[in-house]
Design a protein around this motif. Sequence first.
Motif, PDB file in Angstrom:
ATOM      1  N   ILE A  90     -18.389 -20.987  14.374  1.00 47.81           N
ATOM      2  CA  ILE A  90     -18.121 -20.726  15.800  1.00 47.81           C
ATOM      3  C   ILE A  90     -18.343 -19.246  16.103  1.00 47.81           C
ATOM      4  O   ILE A  90     -19.043 -18.886  17.045  1.00 47.81           O
ATOM      5  N   ILE A  91     -17.789 -18.359  15.268  1.00 48.17           N
ATOM      6  CA  ILE A  91     -17.945 -16.929  15.572  1.00 48.17           C
ATOM      7  C   ILE A  91     -19.398 -16.505  15.416  1.00 48.17           C
ATOM      8  O   ILE A  91     -19.922 -15.732  16.221  1.00 48.17           O
ATOM      9  N   GLN A  92     -20.090 -17.064  14.423  1.00 52.96           N
ATOM     10  CA  GLN A  92     -21.483 -16.660  14.249  1.00 52.96           C
ATOM     11  C   GLN A  92     -22.334 -17.157  15.404  1.00 52.96           C
ATOM     12  O   GLN A  92     -23.259 -16.466  15.842  1.00 52.96           O
ATOM     13  N   ASN A 134      -5.259 -15.635  30.074  1.00 50.59           N
ATOM     14  CA  ASN A 134      -4.485 -16.544  30.916  1.00 50.59           C
ATOM     15  C   ASN A 134      -5.371 -17.620  31.522  1.00 50.59           C
ATOM     16  O   ASN A 134      -5.001 -18.791  31.581  1.00 50.59           O
ATOM     17  N   SER A 135      -6.574 -17.205  31.986  1.00 50.40           N
ATOM     18  CA  SER A 135      -7.459 -18.161  32.638  1.00 50.40           C
ATOM     19  C   SER A 135      -7.886 -19.265  31.677  1.00 50.40           C
ATOM     20  O   SER A 135      -8.128 -20.393  32.094  1.00 50.40           O
ATOM     21  N   VAL A 136      -7.967 -18.939  30.394  1.00 55.46           N
ATOM     22  CA  VAL A 136      -8.319 -19.964  29.407  1.00 55.46           C
ATOM     23  C   VAL A 136      -7.083 -20.800  29.070  1.00 55.46           C
ATOM     24  O   VAL A 136      -7.139 -22.031  29.013  1.00 55.46           O
ATOM     25  N   LEU A 137      -5.950 -20.119  28.871  1.00 61.42           N
ATOM     26  CA  LEU A 137      -4.719 -20.828  28.506  1.00 61.42           C
ATOM     27  C   LEU A 137      -4.342 -21.876  29.555  1.00 61.42           C
ATOM     28  O   LEU A 137      -3.797 -22.926  29.230  1.00 61.42           O
ATOM     29  N   ALA A 163     -11.266 -20.722  20.704  1.00 67.85           N
ATOM     30  CA  ALA A 163     -10.023 -21.499  20.654  1.00 67.85           C
ATOM     31  C   ALA A 163     -10.266 -22.882  20.052  1.00 67.85           C
ATOM     32  O   ALA A 163      -9.319 -23.533  19.598  1.00 67.85           O
ATOM     33  N   ARG A 164     -11.515 -23.330  20.050  1.00 62.78           N
ATOM     34  CA  ARG A 164     -11.832 -24.627  19.425  1.00 62.78           C
ATOM     35  C   ARG A 164     -11.433 -24.666  17.954  1.00 62.78           C
ATOM     36  O   ARG A 164     -11.191 -25.731  17.392  1.00 62.78           O
ATOM     37  N   THR A 165     -11.392 -23.519  17.279  1.00 60.17           N
ATOM     38  CA  THR A 165     -10.991 -23.492  15.869  1.00 60.17           C
ATOM     39  C   THR A 165      -9.597 -24.060  15.672  1.00 60.17           C
ATOM     40  O   THR A 165      -9.289 -24.615  14.621  1.00 60.17           O
ATOM     41  N   GLY A 166      -8.766 -23.913  16.723  1.00 59.09           N
ATOM     42  CA  GLY A 166      -7.355 -24.254  16.598  1.00 59.09           C
ATOM     43  C   GLY A 166      -6.499 -23.037  16.935  1.00 59.09           C
ATOM     44  O   GLY A 166      -5.304 -23.143  17.164  1.00 59.09           O
ATOM     45  N   LEU A 211      -8.153 -29.653  24.136  1.00 59.71           N
ATOM     46  CA  LEU A 211      -8.573 -29.464  22.744  1.00 59.71           C
ATOM     47  C   LEU A 211      -7.692 -30.327  21.846  1.00 59.71           C
ATOM     48  O   LEU A 211      -6.516 -30.528  22.128  1.00 59.71           O
ATOM     49  N   PRO A 212      -8.250 -30.852  20.728  1.00 61.20           N
ATOM     50  CA  PRO A 212      -7.503 -31.777  19.877  1.00 61.20           C
ATOM     51  C   PRO A 212      -6.162 -31.180  19.415  1.00 61.20           C
ATOM     52  O   PRO A 212      -6.118 -30.017  19.010  1.00 61.20           O
ATOM     53  N   HIS A 213      -5.120 -32.001  19.485  1.00 59.93           N
ATOM     54  CA  HIS A 213      -3.779 -31.666  18.964  1.00 59.93           C
ATOM     55  C   HIS A 213      -3.108 -30.480  19.672  1.00 59.93           C
ATOM     56  O   HIS A 213      -2.027 -30.059  19.263  1.00 59.93           O
ATOM     57  N   ARG A 214      -3.746 -29.930  20.688  1.00 56.26           N
ATOM     58  CA  ARG A 214      -3.237 -28.696  21.293  1.00 56.26           C
ATOM     59  C   ARG A 214      -1.793 -28.859  21.768  1.00 56.26           C
ATOM     60  O   ARG A 214      -0.959 -27.979  21.553  1.00 56.26           O
ATOM     61  N   SER A 215      -1.483 -30.010  22.384  1.00 55.74           N
ATOM     62  CA  SER A 215      -0.145 -30.188  22.952  1.00 55.74           C
ATOM     63  C   SER A 215       0.912 -30.285  21.848  1.00 55.74           C
ATOM     64  O   SER A 215       2.089 -30.007  22.078  1.00 55.74           O
ATOM     65  N   GLU A 216       0.468 -30.656  20.614  1.00 57.12           N
ATOM     66  CA  GLU A 216       1.455 -30.876  19.560  1.00 57.12           C
ATOM     67  C   GLU A 216       2.065 -29.563  19.061  1.00 57.12           C
ATOM     68  O   GLU A 216       3.165 -29.559  18.516  1.00 57.12           O
ATOM     69  N   TYR A 217       1.321 -28.460  19.206  1.00 59.58           N
ATOM     70  CA  TYR A 217       1.898 -27.185  18.730  1.00 59.58           C
ATOM     71  C   TYR A 217       1.993 -26.139  19.831  1.00 59.58           C
ATOM     72  O   TYR A 217       1.848 -24.945  19.586  1.00 59.58           O
ATOM     73  N   SER A 218       2.316 -26.621  21.019  1.00 58.13           N
ATOM     74  CA  SER A 218       2.396 -25.703  22.157  1.00 58.13           C
ATOM     75  C   SER A 218       3.604 -24.767  22.050  1.00 58.13           C
ATOM     76  O   SER A 218       3.667 -23.753  22.737  1.00 58.13           O
TER      77      SER A 218
END
Lengths: 365, 426
Positions: free
Chosen positions: B48-50, B355-358, B346-349, B366-373
Amino acid sequence: MAIGGRQRNHLSQAQAAWLLLLPFLTVYGAFLVYPFFRGIWISLHDWNLLAVAFNPDAREFVGLRNYERILWGRNIEWAALANPALQITGMIGFGFSAFLYWTNRASRATAIALGLAAVLLFVLPGFHPGEGGRWYDRRFWPTVGNTILFVGWTVPGVTLSSLVLAAALNRETRAMSVLRTLFFLSQVLSVTVVTLIWQIMFSPRQGLIANITEAFGGSPIVWLTDERFAMVAIVITTIWWSLGIAMILFLAGLQDISRDLYEAGALDNATGVRAFWYITLPNLKRTITLVIVLQIILHFQVFGQSHLMTNGGPNDTTQVLVRYVYQTAFRDSELGRASAMAVFLFVIMGSFSILQFIIGREEEN
Amino acid sequence: MKHILIGAALATAAVTGASAQELTLGRFFGACEDAGTDTSVSVGEACIIQSIINAASAEIDGVTVDTLPTDWGNYYDQIIAAYAGGTPPDIHVLHRHRIPQFAGLGALADLSDDLAAAGIDVTDWAPAALDAVSYNGGIYGVPMDFHANLWHVNMDLMTAAGLVDDNGAPILPSSPEELLEHAQMMHDATGLDYLAADFAQFPIGVRLVLALMWQQDANIFDGDTATIDTEAARNSVTAITQLFDAGLANPQLNYADSQQAFLNGEAAILVNGTWVVDFYTAEAANEDVALSNYYVADFPTLFDQGATWADSHMWAIPSSLQDNEAEYQAALQVLAFINDHNIDWARTGHMAVRNSVLESEAYANLPHRSEYSGTAAIARDTPPSANYGAIQDVLNRELQAIWLTGKSVDDALADAQAEVQDLLDR
């Protein structure tokens, strides 16, 4: 007149020698002599690598304080039996070398070298922090101990196995020359490749060694994170890696031994192991000394195996001197202290070079 | 002929443009050979970063970016040596915890006055992100993420052990005693380990112990005084060693082995960072991988208050680059490009910093995002120190001595205390 002109155009032998030596001396001076004295100079300073890069005045001359900080401590005392195992070994070693000398079993230089090592083994472990005292650097001496342990296992390991290999492969057949090449091949690999190969070999989940142990019903050893096996693992790796050069040196030595000796020996019923013991070994003495001293100097500089395979762990059991120098200089930016450790390492290796020089001269005489 | 050559040279110069800037970039995250320039499809930190860097190099006019080969384990040693030699990369990544060491010496450019002109809106950064890059009133980098320790959960094993609530979420321990109890339940039901982590290589075990100390409102040092040989530290360490002593977890696994144990379905929980969420999600979807029912949980609170180890990645420019205005501006443009692609990273996890992205739907989906909010609220780290690396190393060594070599907790904590105090005194 013509002759005089030719003489003017020619350099004297000394001038020619200097001219031919000049390129070497320039490179040697710029890349070895200057950095060496610069290193000693830095070791007398409190010298933060990053800070000095941005502000050359950020260094401070502290004399020998860096040496005191790594080698010494507060309330250090000496006792004859602070570390009984090592110190008694040292005393026995001293008696043994005296015995060898008086019974003419060892030459004077060998006896002195052995005796000196034994005295150091008796004296050095005797130092310990007394009541309320401590070493200023608690990791330095254990690191020196680990490095000596590594050298103490690796050098005999390499010497013995390469000697056996060389003796076995010293035949003029195609198969033997293929095998010689194969055994030498590991030597040309870089440390990153070697450690990668052996990390996979030692892996308790997918490694070859673990698979073999499991096939015989044993539970796999976690080589690199087990205190008992981590040092063994990097010693095995190093032996595999550095067999090649020692083997080539032994092969060269073996080929120097005259066939006549073996023929004469065969008449006296000395073949196979007996011939190896009574003919090969005595004739290889010089090569063996050379290999041992070269290996000692080489392996005191061990770094990659420890850095890449175990990170010096577990619990610092595979932390070695060069890795400590590296961490102190580049992780902690304490260049002065790191240079002092490097000078200490130089003294150790330098004394082995001198030893080799003395032994070499004695043999010539 | 001579004229033709000169003409050709001039023409080349005109095409490439006098403003063409070649920038060097230093980063960790690992290598990715064929990352391409599509920032929206790559998987894993390295790719992703590359892909973002490749896209910046391709899309920004007159700027090419050359990624230097660096290695994870020795990254900071390399960067320090490069600074000392006067040849740092024009742009490089670093952690929040390294700011005191680098900015404190004046190695990093203060970007405060130039960010707006480069198109980077500082007001869009979450307050904690701005705080992460700030030092003595200046802004020394562009933040890219928050990352933190999470509990990665194999729900099939949790179901087998009866550790799933009515909503389908895992039941996680709320005290050290409950941790042992759950681990025993897992062992009784499946014969497998409850928890795995890298206790033998990288300082993941250290971060676990630190989190448990913070949960008791304790820390490893306070100002210039080491505070490791304490009751709180003892509680934290024994909360973990009780699992080893009972044979319910294996301390000898390193990073790769612990990860493999989790993916192979041999451990119910893996303690690891946000950086692997997309990778494990992809693995769980793979039929050949034993892990199939993957869940991500916030680090549970075993003591009084929530806390988990966290840090930030950020991008900085060496102060020496400010002497060359054209190169400095080019480097700022690359930072702006990375800032614009915060959602891709942020796709990495990892957690985003803008703020605009959050607040965006794409982020929430994004997968599982809500589980570790809940993780953002409990993120913690040790106090800032120029000796961060050395201090982490002391803790890693002494903690490993406890669980790998049987050193007593009292001796290890006393030794760690003495060594960290030495580092603070230097």
